[in-house]
Design an enzyme around this catalytic site. Structure first.
Site, mmCIF file in Angstrom:
data_model
loop_
_atom_site.group_PDB
_atom_site.id
_atom_site.type_symbol
_atom_site.label_atom_id
_atom_site.label_comp_id
_atom_site.label_asym_id
_atom_site.label_seq_id
_atom_site.Cartn_x
_atom_site.Cartn_y
_atom_site.Cartn_z
ATOM 1 N N HIS A 39 -17.902 34.543 -25.173
ATOM 2 C CA HIS A 39 -18.491 35.739 -26.452
ATOM 3 C C HIS A 39 -19.854 35.191 -27.118
ATOM 4 O O HIS A 39 -19.358 34.049 -27.154
ATOM 5 C CB HIS A 39 -17.973 36.290 -27.694
ATOM 6 C CG HIS A 39 -18.401 37.160 -28.181
ATOM 7 N ND1 HIS A 39 -18.609 38.732 -28.547
ATOM 8 C CD2 HIS A 39 -18.595 37.188 -29.764
ATOM 9 C CE1 HIS A 39 -19.031 39.547 -29.104
ATOM 10 N NE2 HIS A 39 -19.127 38.504 -30.238
ATOM 11 N N HIS B 24 -24.337 39.750 -34.607
ATOM 12 C CA HIS B 24 -23.640 40.220 -32.512
ATOM 13 C C HIS B 24 -23.343 41.434 -32.100
ATOM 14 O O HIS B 24 -23.217 42.343 -32.839
ATOM 15 C CB HIS B 24 -22.551 39.128 -32.431
ATOM 16 C CG HIS B 24 -21.164 39.729 -33.316
ATOM 17 N ND1 HIS B 24 -19.997 39.304 -33.055
ATOM 18 C CD2 HIS B 24 -20.908 39.929 -34.517
ATOM 19 C CE1 HIS B 24 -18.972 40.050 -33.512
ATOM 20 N NE2 HIS B 24 -19.581 40.198 -34.628
ATOM 21 N N CYS C 42 -22.739 42.005 -26.172
ATOM 22 C CA CYS C 42 -22.924 40.471 -26.949
ATOM 23 C C CYS C 42 -23.943 39.663 -26.050
ATOM 24 O O CYS C 42 -24.744 39.608 -26.729
ATOM 25 C CB CYS C 42 -21.655 39.804 -26.846
ATOM 26 S SG CYS C 42 -21.014 38.568 -25.955
#
Length: 174
Positions: free
Chosen positions: A133, A145, A81
């Site tokens: 994240h 993402h 990510c």
């Protein structure tokens, strides 16, 4: 009765009429219902992509969509990510970001979720502690993402799974 007698005179006209009727009715039966289809998640995702202001961003996302997740990855063999956010920000906006998502979170000017613009970053804490994240906001509550299970995808930020774990959002400080 042989074929030549079928194709002569009245029989020939009857066959042509029958063939025409079959073709006409089969063409009509193949028409699809033109009622407006229900809006699905895929349609909403496509709509978010269609409304991107930056065409380079659109191409970047479509080029990376489906690339599998790989911790520490930075290429199309696999990406994580923070690597995806780093490359997107660099290639599309010319922004330099740190490599880790928690460090990237420190590099943004925080915004209210309702004030997000295309290209802003959204941070999550799935582990319950520090940021772990990051995604890039698109529009209409959609973001892109690198998902650990699905690879690079566009997702709906309003889903409860994301709403419960959002910790910060904002634009990169210049």
């Amino acid at each position: 009765m042989n074929i030549s007698s079928l194709l002569s005179g009245k029989n020939r006209q009857g066959m042509l009429l029958l063939l025409s009727a079959v073709l006409f009715f089969s063409a009509c039966s193949s028409r699809r219902n033109t009622a407006k289809p229900s809006t699905t998640a895929a349609a909403k995702t496509a709509d978010a992509m269609a409304h991107l202001k930056n065409r380079h961003l659109y191409r970047f996302i479509t080029d990376w969509t489906g690339v599998q997740y790989r911790l520490g990855g930075l290429d199309k063999k696999g990406i994580d990510c923070s690597g995806f956010a780093l490359l997107l920000q660099k290639d599309i906006y010319g922004n330099t970001l740190p490599r880790r998502s928690r460090d990237q979170a420190a590099a943004v000017r925080e915004k209210n979720m309702s004030q997000l613009n295309e290209g802003d970053l959204v941070f999550f804490s799935f582990g319950g502690g520090a940021v772990d994240h990051v995604g890039v906001y698109l529009n209409n509550n959609y973001f892109v993402h690198a998902s650990t299970t699905r690879g690079v995808v566009v997702d709906d930020l309003s889903l409860p799974a994301y709403q419960r774990v959002i910790v910060k959002a904002g634009s990169v400080k210049n």
